[in-house]
Design an enzyme around this catalytic site. Structure first.
Site, PDB file in Angstrom:
ATOM      1  NE  ARG A 122      57.011  23.427  68.014  1.00  0.00           N
ATOM      2  CZ  ARG A 122      56.975  22.442  68.914  1.00  0.00           C
ATOM      3  NH1 ARG A 122      55.895  22.249  69.645  1.00  0.00           N
ATOM      4  NH2 ARG A 122      57.998  21.655  69.067  1.00  0.00           N
ATOM      5  CE  LYS A 144      60.516  44.378  57.898  1.00  0.00           C
ATOM      6  NZ  LYS A 144      61.454  45.430  57.447  1.00  0.00           N
ATOM      7  CD  GLU A 186      61.359  55.123  60.866  1.00  0.00           C
ATOM      8  OE1 GLU A 186      60.871  54.984  59.723  1.00  0.00           O
ATOM      9  OE2 GLU A 186      62.327  54.453  61.270  1.00  0.00           O
ATOM     10  CE  LYS A 226      55.436  48.944  58.768  1.00  0.00           C
ATOM     11  NZ  LYS A 226      56.490  48.964  59.743  1.00  0.00           N
ATOM     12  CD  GLU A 236      62.033  44.523  54.154  1.00  0.00           C
ATOM     13  OE1 GLU A 236      61.544  45.310  54.974  1.00  0.00           O
ATOM     14  OE2 GLU A 236      63.203  44.126  54.199  1.00  0.00           O
ATOM     15  NE  ARG A 240      57.221  45.436  56.152  1.00  0.00           N
ATOM     16  CZ  ARG A 240      56.648  44.791  57.162  1.00  0.00           C
ATOM     17  NH1 ARG A 240      55.894  43.753  56.928  1.00  0.00           N
ATOM     18  NH2 ARG A 240      56.827  45.188  58.401  1.00  0.00           N
ATOM     19  CG  ASN A 244      64.001  48.743  54.689  1.00  0.00           C
ATOM     20  OD1 ASN A 244      63.496  48.787  55.801  1.00  0.00           O
ATOM     21  ND2 ASN A 244      64.021  47.644  53.951  1.00  0.00           N
ATOM     22  CG  HIS A 247      65.608  52.292  57.906  1.00  0.00           C
ATOM     23  ND1 HIS A 247      64.834  53.350  57.481  1.00  0.00           N
ATOM     24  CD2 HIS A 247      65.050  51.869  59.073  1.00  0.00           C
ATOM     25  CE1 HIS A 247      63.845  53.535  58.345  1.00  0.00           C
ATOM     26  NE2 HIS A 247      63.951  52.654  59.316  1.00  0.00           N
ATOM     27  CG  HIS A 251      70.153  49.823  60.313  1.00  0.00           C
ATOM     28  ND1 HIS A 251      69.514  48.839  59.602  1.00  0.00           N
ATOM     29  CD2 HIS A 251      69.251  50.270  61.217  1.00  0.00           C
ATOM     30  CE1 HIS A 251      68.271  48.701  60.054  1.00  0.00           C
ATOM     31  NE2 HIS A 251      68.097  49.557  61.027  1.00  0.00           N
ATOM     32  CG  HIS A 264      65.647  53.524  64.398  1.00  0.00           C
ATOM     33  ND1 HIS A 264      66.491  52.723  63.672  1.00  0.00           N
ATOM     34  CD2 HIS A 264      64.492  53.605  63.686  1.00  0.00           C
ATOM     35  CE1 HIS A 264      65.885  52.317  62.571  1.00  0.00           C
ATOM     36  NE2 HIS A 264      64.660  52.841  62.556  1.00  0.00           N
TER      37      HIS A 264
END
Ligand code: GLY
Length: 362
Positions: A122, A144, A186, A226, A236, A240, A244, A247, A251, A264
């Site tokens: 956990r 993330k 990026e 960031k 997000e 935030r 993206n 992206h 993607h 990427h």
């Protein structure tokens, strides 16, 4: 050495950026997490042989047990099967709740080790040691963590802020040129959405040697952007999402080519250009912006175009985590340095996708 603080209350942490940090990292991590008796190093088959021993020796010299868990390098490893193997490895190594996991590697390692840390027992403490430019400026910061499912990237994940991010810029020296450039996509993204000065400065770098010489400062600027955005919107739900940019289409490009043809960063670069061409045509973006982005990407040997049927973009975007009900929030540029969020109904999406002209050349 440079330091960027991420202020998130009791989940605050520092990003330390400097040369020659790796041999000192074991002692730093021990000072940060003095209660941890075992700190598992999660790494991949490319990075482990280069750097895991130095990190392990530093931890052991500080009196900490440091088992190394290595998985096969590549995005194809970022799945529930490898995650299961990591859990087994952590259990066999005797990792307890007061222990920790360190991710030593690029984005795949950080994402997967982070999800293991978020969920094993956990949750155990987590430290990021990113070794790729892309991971230093983006994926290692902000919490993330995720693995992929066969039907899409990063579909199983969590938010887990690391206790620290340690970036040794010497490690970038061994990056193959393609992966250095991958990270530059990026970096260029930060220029596009937040920082026209950064965008202009990147245009004045003309070789990989020049880039590596100023990498520390570039990483600090990106991490600062960031950190500020994550402080404002950790989960997000708003600002935030600006990160993206490129992206959504990117993607789709990665997926359509089975994560094999484009890295990427390469796919994100293509996504930034293709979307901006359309938003210029729609009058949302200052004229000439897409060409400026394309020129800067090309300066770093990054692709700027792809032939893909609109239907393939639409199918992948339908699975996108950023989709909400029958609409999607796209990140659009007003001009270089100024991104904004733009909600689009799914039925209107074709206007934001490249117009069909050629055929699929895969
Ligand atoms: N990679 C985008 C984010 O961390 O929000």
């Amino acid at each position: 050495m440079r330091k960027v603080h991420v202020a998130l209350g009791n989940r605050s942490y520092d990003i330390e950026i400097g040369q020659g940090l790796l041999p000192r990292m074991g002692a730093k991590i021990h000072t940060l997490l003095p209660q941890a008796e075992t700190i598992a190093i999660v790494t991949d088959s490319n990075i482990g042989p280069l750097y895991a021993d130095t990190l392990r020796q530093g931890l052991e010299a500080a009196g900490v047990k440091a088992p190394v868990l290595t998985f096969a390098a590549g995005e194809e490893s970022k799945n529930l099967t490898t995650l299961g193997q990591l859990y087994e490895g952590l259990a066999k190594a005797g990792v307890t709740r007061s222990d920790a996991v360190v991710a030593l590697g690029g984005g795949v390692t950080g994402d997967m080790a982070g999800l293991a840390a978020a969920t094993f027992l956990r949750g155990v403490a987590f430290v990021q040691v990113p070794t790729s430019l892309l991971a230093t400026v983006d994926s290692s910061v902000g919490g993330k963590v995720a693995v992929d499912l066969p039907c899409g990237k990063n579909l199983v994940g969590a938010f887990l802020q690391p206790k620290a991010v340690y970036i040794d810029t010497d490690l970038l020296q061994t990056l193959p040129a393609r992966f250095l450039h991958d990270g530059m996509a990026e970096v260029i993204k930060y220029g596009c959405i937040f920082d026209a000065q950064l965008f202009a400065d990147l245009g004045r770098i003309h070789s990989d040697q020049e880039l590596l010489a100023v990498a520390e400062g570039i990483i600090e600027r990106c991490c600062n952007h960031k950190a500020r955005v994550v402080e404002e919107d950790e989960r997000e739900t708003g600002r935030r999402m600006l990160l993206n940019f490129g992206h959504t289409l990117g993607h789709a490009v990665e997926k359509a080519f089975h994560y094999e043809t484009y890295s990427h960063g390469e796919a994100v670069g293509i996504g930034m250009v293709l979307l901006t061409q359309r938003t210029e045509a729609l009058g949302l973006t200052e004229a000439g912006t897409a060409d400026r982005i394309a020129a800067l990407l090309q300066q770093y040997s990054l692709p700027t175009d792809v032939q893909l049927p609109q239907q393939e973009f639409l199918q992948t975007i339908a699975m996108d985590k950023k989709k909400r009900g029958d609409s999607l929030t796209l990140v659009v540029l007003r001009k270089i340095g100024e991104g904004f969020l733009h909600k689009v109904a799914f039925r209107d999406l074709p206007a934001y996708l490249p117009e069909e002209e050629g055929h699929d050349e895969r």
